[in-house]
Design a protein around this motif. Sequence first.
Motif, mmCIF file in Angstrom:
data_model
loop_
_atom_site.group_PDB
_atom_site.id
_atom_site.type_symbol
_atom_site.label_atom_id
_atom_site.label_comp_id
_atom_site.label_asym_id
_atom_site.label_seq_id
_atom_site.Cartn_x
_atom_site.Cartn_y
_atom_site.Cartn_z
ATOM 1 N N ASP A 1 5.266 73.288 39.054
ATOM 2 C CA ASP A 1 5.284 73.889 37.726
ATOM 3 C C ASP A 1 6.372 73.293 36.846
ATOM 4 O O ASP A 1 6.694 73.834 35.800
ATOM 5 N N GLY A 2 6.944 72.198 37.278
ATOM 6 C CA GLY A 2 7.965 71.542 36.487
ATOM 7 C C GLY A 2 9.373 72.036 36.781
ATOM 8 O O GLY A 2 10.330 71.475 36.283
ATOM 9 N N SER A 3 9.489 73.090 37.570
ATOM 10 C CA SER A 3 10.828 73.573 37.889
ATOM 11 C C SER A 3 11.482 72.616 38.873
ATOM 12 O O SER A 3 10.825 71.968 39.672
ATOM 13 N N GLU A 4 12.790 72.547 38.789
ATOM 14 C CA GLU A 4 13.512 71.624 39.659
ATOM 15 C C GLU A 4 13.717 72.225 41.029
ATOM 16 O O GLU A 4 13.842 73.432 41.178
ATOM 17 N N ARG A 5 13.763 71.343 42.009
ATOM 18 C CA ARG A 5 14.080 71.771 43.375
ATOM 19 C C ARG A 5 15.575 71.914 43.515
ATOM 20 O O ARG A 5 16.348 71.276 42.806
ATOM 21 N N ALA A 6 15.968 72.741 44.462
ATOM 22 C CA ALA A 6 17.392 72.907 44.749
ATOM 23 C C ALA A 6 17.949 71.590 45.277
ATOM 24 O O ALA A 6 17.243 70.810 45.912
ATOM 25 N N HIS A 7 19.207 71.339 44.997
ATOM 26 C CA HIS A 7 19.853 70.115 45.469
ATOM 27 C C HIS A 7 20.296 70.330 46.911
ATOM 28 O O HIS A 7 21.386 70.834 47.173
ATOM 29 N N LEU A 8 19.421 69.964 47.823
ATOM 30 C CA LEU A 8 19.686 70.117 49.255
ATOM 31 C C LEU A 8 19.637 68.740 49.892
ATOM 32 O O LEU A 8 18.807 67.910 49.530
ATOM 33 N N ASP A 9 20.507 68.504 50.846
ATOM 34 C CA ASP A 9 20.403 67.274 51.626
ATOM 35 C C ASP A 9 20.180 67.642 53.088
ATOM 36 O O ASP A 9 20.079 68.816 53.422
ATOM 37 N N LEU A 10 20.093 66.660 53.927
ATOM 38 C CA LEU A 10 19.732 66.898 55.324
ATOM 39 C C LEU A 10 20.745 67.748 56.075
ATOM 40 O O LEU A 10 20.395 68.435 57.030
ATOM 41 N N VAL A 11 22.006 67.719 55.667
ATOM 42 C CA VAL A 11 23.032 68.453 56.400
ATOM 43 C C VAL A 11 23.433 69.773 55.746
ATOM 44 O O VAL A 11 24.338 70.452 56.226
ATOM 45 N N THR A 12 22.774 70.157 54.661
ATOM 46 C CA THR A 12 23.045 71.451 54.035
ATOM 47 C C THR A 12 22.679 72.554 55.020
ATOM 48 O O THR A 12 21.612 72.531 55.629
ATOM 49 N N MET A 13 23.579 73.509 55.173
ATOM 50 C CA MET A 13 23.359 74.616 56.105
ATOM 51 C C MET A 13 22.637 75.762 55.391
ATOM 52 O O MET A 13 22.978 76.101 54.258
ATOM 53 N N ILE A 14 21.650 76.332 56.068
ATOM 54 C CA ILE A 14 20.844 77.425 55.522
ATOM 55 C C ILE A 14 21.033 78.654 56.400
ATOM 56 O O ILE A 14 20.958 78.561 57.628
ATOM 57 N N VAL A 15 21.261 79.811 55.768
ATOM 58 C CA VAL A 15 21.425 81.078 56.481
ATOM 59 C C VAL A 15 20.532 82.108 55.810
ATOM 60 O O VAL A 15 20.534 82.245 54.587
ATOM 61 N N ALA A 16 19.765 82.839 56.609
ATOM 62 C CA ALA A 16 18.887 83.886 56.067
ATOM 63 C C ALA A 16 19.726 85.074 55.622
ATOM 64 O O ALA A 16 20.686 85.460 56.287
ATOM 65 N N GLN A 17 19.350 85.661 54.496
ATOM 66 C CA GLN A 17 20.029 86.837 53.970
ATOM 67 C C GLN A 17 19.183 88.100 54.162
ATOM 68 O O GLN A 17 19.669 89.200 53.922
ATOM 69 N N ALA A 18 17.920 87.924 54.552
ATOM 70 C CA ALA A 18 17.017 89.070 54.705
ATOM 71 C C ALA A 18 15.947 88.728 55.728
ATOM 72 O O ALA A 18 15.765 87.567 56.106
ATOM 73 N N GLN A 19 15.248 89.746 56.162
ATOM 74 C CA GLN A 19 14.116 89.563 57.071
ATOM 75 C C GLN A 19 12.896 89.147 56.252
ATOM 76 O O GLN A 19 12.815 89.433 55.054
ATOM 77 N N PRO A 20 11.928 88.481 56.871
ATOM 78 C CA PRO A 20 10.727 88.078 56.133
ATOM 79 C C PRO A 20 9.962 89.304 55.614
ATOM 80 O O PRO A 20 9.831 90.300 56.315
ATOM 81 N N THR A 21 9.491 89.178 54.408
ATOM 82 C CA THR A 21 8.660 90.231 53.830
ATOM 83 C C THR A 21 7.193 89.831 53.988
ATOM 84 O O THR A 21 6.891 88.658 54.188
ATOM 85 N N PRO A 22 6.273 90.765 53.863
ATOM 86 C CA PRO A 22 4.852 90.417 54.015
ATOM 87 C C PRO A 22 4.332 89.474 52.930
ATOM 88 O O PRO A 22 3.281 88.876 53.088
ATOM 89 N N THR A 23 5.076 89.310 51.847
ATOM 90 C CA THR A 23 4.583 88.486 50.741
ATOM 91 C C THR A 23 4.936 87.006 50.864
ATOM 92 O O THR A 23 4.399 86.203 50.118
ATOM 93 N N VAL A 24 5.832 86.642 51.785
ATOM 94 C CA VAL A 24 6.211 85.232 51.901
ATOM 95 C C VAL A 24 5.172 84.460 52.711
ATOM 96 O O VAL A 24 4.444 85.022 53.519
ATOM 97 N N GLN A 25 5.125 83.159 52.463
ATOM 98 C CA GLN A 25 4.210 82.293 53.216
ATOM 99 C C GLN A 25 4.614 82.271 54.684
ATOM 100 O O GLN A 25 5.779 82.499 55.016
ATOM 101 N N PRO A 26 3.669 81.972 55.572
ATOM 102 C CA PRO A 26 3.999 81.932 57.006
ATOM 103 C C PRO A 26 5.136 80.954 57.326
ATOM 104 O O PRO A 26 6.007 81.256 58.138
ATOM 105 N N GLU A 27 5.132 79.799 56.679
ATOM 106 C CA GLU A 27 6.197 78.822 56.930
ATOM 107 C C GLU A 27 7.553 79.366 56.482
ATOM 108 O O GLU A 27 8.569 79.134 57.133
#
Length: 123
Positions: A29-55
């Motif tokens: 949709d033309g929105s920019e992606r977050a500036h992430l590189d291969l070593v950026t660390m990701i931490v979940a802040q919440a449990q998956p909701t039923p509305t998110v994609q399976p991936e």
Amino acid sequence: MNSPRRERRKADPALSDPERLYVITGDPDGSERAHLDLVTMIVAQAQPTPTVQPEQAVILRLCQAPLSVAEISAYLGLPFSVVTSLLTELLAAELIESRAPIVRATLPDRSLLEAVMHGLQKL
């Protein structure tokens, strides 16, 4: 006696299907992606909701402990660009937090730490 031969796992054709990858990432949709590189660390802040994609639900379950974007990509078997798109959506929804890795150059010099330690020992 012959030992059993290990068979090579064949790549799942569904994982490399360009149409599937397009569906996962959605229509750009033309929105920019977050500036992430291969070593950026990701931490979940919440449990998956039923509305998110399976991936995305898998990402949220995997990232209960910090994982790099490269590790997430490997676990999911998806290209880095697709994982970045999924992570951008999760960041926008505030379901995950990204942290830049600690760069060694930003850590204090060893000689400075030793000087502080010696100074504290003299007290």
